[in-house]
Scaffold this motif. Structure first.
Motif, PDB file in Angstrom:
ATOM      1  N   THR A 161      25.089  41.787  32.928  1.00  0.00           N
ATOM      2  CA  THR A 161      24.566  41.315  34.048  1.00  0.00           C
ATOM      3  C   THR A 161      23.842  39.935  33.650  1.00  0.00           C
ATOM      4  O   THR A 161      23.624  39.491  32.478  1.00  0.00           O
ATOM      5  CB  THR A 161      23.340  42.114  34.916  1.00  0.00           C
ATOM      6  N   THR A 162      23.409  39.066  34.754  1.00  0.00           N
ATOM      7  CA  THR A 162      22.715  37.930  34.651  1.00  0.00           C
ATOM      8  C   THR A 162      21.590  38.324  33.798  1.00  0.00           C
ATOM      9  O   THR A 162      21.246  37.382  32.838  1.00  0.00           O
ATOM     10  CB  THR A 162      22.240  37.130  36.077  1.00  0.00           C
ATOM     11  N   ALA A 163      20.555  39.324  33.918  1.00  0.00           N
ATOM     12  CA  ALA A 163      19.346  39.581  33.483  1.00  0.00           C
ATOM     13  C   ALA A 163      19.700  39.784  32.070  1.00  0.00           C
ATOM     14  O   ALA A 163      18.954  39.434  31.025  1.00  0.00           O
ATOM     15  CB  ALA A 163      18.681  40.843  34.223  1.00  0.00           C
ATOM     16  N   GLU A 164      20.600  40.741  31.748  1.00  0.00           N
ATOM     17  CA  GLU A 164      21.141  40.874  30.355  1.00  0.00           C
ATOM     18  C   GLU A 164      21.617  39.892  29.615  1.00  0.00           C
ATOM     19  O   GLU A 164      21.089  39.772  28.504  1.00  0.00           O
ATOM     20  CB  GLU A 164      22.151  42.002  30.242  1.00  0.00           C
ATOM     21  N   GLU A 189      22.510  31.362  35.518  1.00  0.00           N
ATOM     22  CA  GLU A 189      23.367  31.160  36.694  1.00  0.00           C
ATOM     23  C   GLU A 189      23.941  29.684  36.496  1.00  0.00           C
ATOM     24  O   GLU A 189      25.232  29.367  37.178  1.00  0.00           O
ATOM     25  CB  GLU A 189      22.434  31.255  37.958  1.00  0.00           C
ATOM     26  N   GLY A 190      23.087  28.811  36.122  1.00  0.00           N
ATOM     27  CA  GLY A 190      23.758  27.431  36.132  1.00  0.00           C
ATOM     28  C   GLY A 190      24.936  27.218  35.232  1.00  0.00           C
ATOM     29  O   GLY A 190      25.843  26.608  35.524  1.00  0.00           O
ATOM     30  N   HIS A 191      24.910  28.174  34.037  1.00  0.00           N
ATOM     31  CA  HIS A 191      26.156  27.987  33.312  1.00  0.00           C
ATOM     32  C   HIS A 191      27.154  28.743  33.852  1.00  0.00           C
ATOM     33  O   HIS A 191      28.326  28.305  33.629  1.00  0.00           O
ATOM     34  CB  HIS A 191      25.754  28.646  31.687  1.00  0.00           C
ATOM     35  N   ARG A 192      26.943  29.621  34.623  1.00  0.00           N
ATOM     36  CA  ARG A 192      28.140  30.408  35.359  1.00  0.00           C
ATOM     37  C   ARG A 192      28.501  29.616  36.333  1.00  0.00           C
ATOM     38  O   ARG A 192      29.950  29.507  36.315  1.00  0.00           O
ATOM     39  CB  ARG A 192      27.529  31.884  35.886  1.00  0.00           C
ATOM     40  N   ASN A 193      27.980  28.969  36.858  1.00  0.00           N
ATOM     41  CA  ASN A 193      28.475  28.058  38.069  1.00  0.00           C
ATOM     42  C   ASN A 193      29.180  26.885  37.523  1.00  0.00           C
ATOM     43  O   ASN A 193      30.249  26.475  38.024  1.00  0.00           O
ATOM     44  CB  ASN A 193      27.455  27.410  38.781  1.00  0.00           C
ATOM     45  N   LYS A 226      34.491  24.234  35.894  1.00  0.00           N
ATOM     46  CA  LYS A 226      35.528  23.809  35.107  1.00  0.00           C
ATOM     47  C   LYS A 226      36.767  24.479  35.001  1.00  0.00           C
ATOM     48  O   LYS A 226      37.623  23.819  34.817  1.00  0.00           O
ATOM     49  CB  LYS A 226      34.664  24.119  33.603  1.00  0.00           C
ATOM     50  N   THR A 227      36.670  25.896  35.207  1.00  0.00           N
ATOM     51  CA  THR A 227      37.933  26.501  35.104  1.00  0.00           C
ATOM     52  C   THR A 227      38.805  26.740  36.408  1.00  0.00           C
ATOM     53  O   THR A 227      39.669  27.391  36.643  1.00  0.00           O
ATOM     54  CB  THR A 227      37.870  27.757  34.449  1.00  0.00           C
ATOM     55  N   THR A 228      37.998  26.136  37.537  1.00  0.00           N
ATOM     56  CA  THR A 228      38.327  26.260  38.754  1.00  0.00           C
ATOM     57  C   THR A 228      38.794  27.723  39.174  1.00  0.00           C
ATOM     58  O   THR A 228      39.849  28.194  40.287  1.00  0.00           O
ATOM     59  CB  THR A 228      39.761  25.326  39.052  1.00  0.00           C
ATOM     60  N   SER A 229      38.017  28.531  38.771  1.00  0.00           N
ATOM     61  CA  SER A 229      37.998  30.026  39.153  1.00  0.00           C
ATOM     62  C   SER A 229      37.190  30.446  40.488  1.00  0.00           C
ATOM     63  O   SER A 229      36.120  29.284  40.556  1.00  0.00           O
ATOM     64  CB  SER A 229      37.389  30.796  38.068  1.00  0.00           C
TER      65      SER A 229
END
Length: 219
Positions: free
Chosen positions: A171-174, A187-191, A196-199
């Motif tokens: 999870t984000t917290a983990e 969350e910023g890195h995930r966005n 970047k990957t167009t996922s």
């Protein structure tokens, strides 16, 4: 009670559907908000209500509108709703097709109640949940495809670390705790990874990671 996981059930087999509802309603953190007998009934409900579920559990083969076509529509029109396929069919083609059209998890109907509950909670907390069998199907359909694409996307070391942990279904917290970051930074890195990957979603990131051998799936 406002933090309950809101689940919608879709299955034309009434007895099976009521059995699943009985299992879920015994859990303090899960609430069954609606039951539909086919995909058309499901779509009609979503289009006429403002209180959408967090998760939809859907069968694949149903009258009027099947689970595959319903999933396609929901993935486009209600992208925040997570879809778990719950089917009698466990063939690789069924699994691969449902993941491809937007399902974030796949369970066969002979799964245990514990597996069902774990899947629902993982999907709610992480955004997806792939058991070993589904991960193996993804490996075969993505990595072994003759038409697989070649990517030239450069990720930073931190983005790679975050992606690895996402693929470990943290999870984000983990992730924040492991990497000594704030949840907002994660969350910023995930966005950034999504861009970047167009996922389209976290499940897409997992497919990208497998395809580009950022994570390894062992035989």
């Amino acid at each position: 009670m406002k933090n309950n996981i809101k689940v919608l059930l879709v299955d034309d087999e009434v007895l099976f559907r009521k059995g699943i509802a009985f299992i879920l309603e015994r859990e303090e953190d899960i609430e069954v908000v609606y039951e539909a007998s086919n995909g058309k009934e499901l779509i009609d409900f979503l289009e006429t209500t403002t209180e959408h579920p967090d998760i939809i559990l859907t069968d694949l083969k149903m009258p009027l509108l099947n689970g595959v076509e319903a999933t396609k529509l929901i993935h486009v029109n209600f992208p925040n709703i997570k879809i778990i396929a719950l089917s009698s069919y466990d063939s690789k083609s069924f699994v691969a097709n449902m993941i491809d059209v937007g399902a974030v998890s796949y369970l066969v109907k002979n799964a245990t109640p514990q597996e069902l509950l774990k899947t629902i909670r993982e999907v709610h907390n992480v955004g997806f949940y792939y058991n070993n069998y589904v991960m193996e199907v993804i490996k075969e359909t993505v990595l072994d495809s003759a038409n697989k694409r070649s990517f030239e996307i450069v990720l930073t070391n931190r983005e790679n670390e975050v992606l690895q942990l996402i693929c470990d279904q943290k999870t984000t917290a983990e992730i924040a705790e492991i990497l000594f970051l704030s949840p907002r930074t994660v969350e910023g890195h995930r966005n950034n990874l999504l861009l970047k990957t167009t996922s389209k979603n976290i499940a897409g990131l997992v497919v990208f990671a497998i395809q580009n051998k950022i994570i390894l799936i062992y035989d």
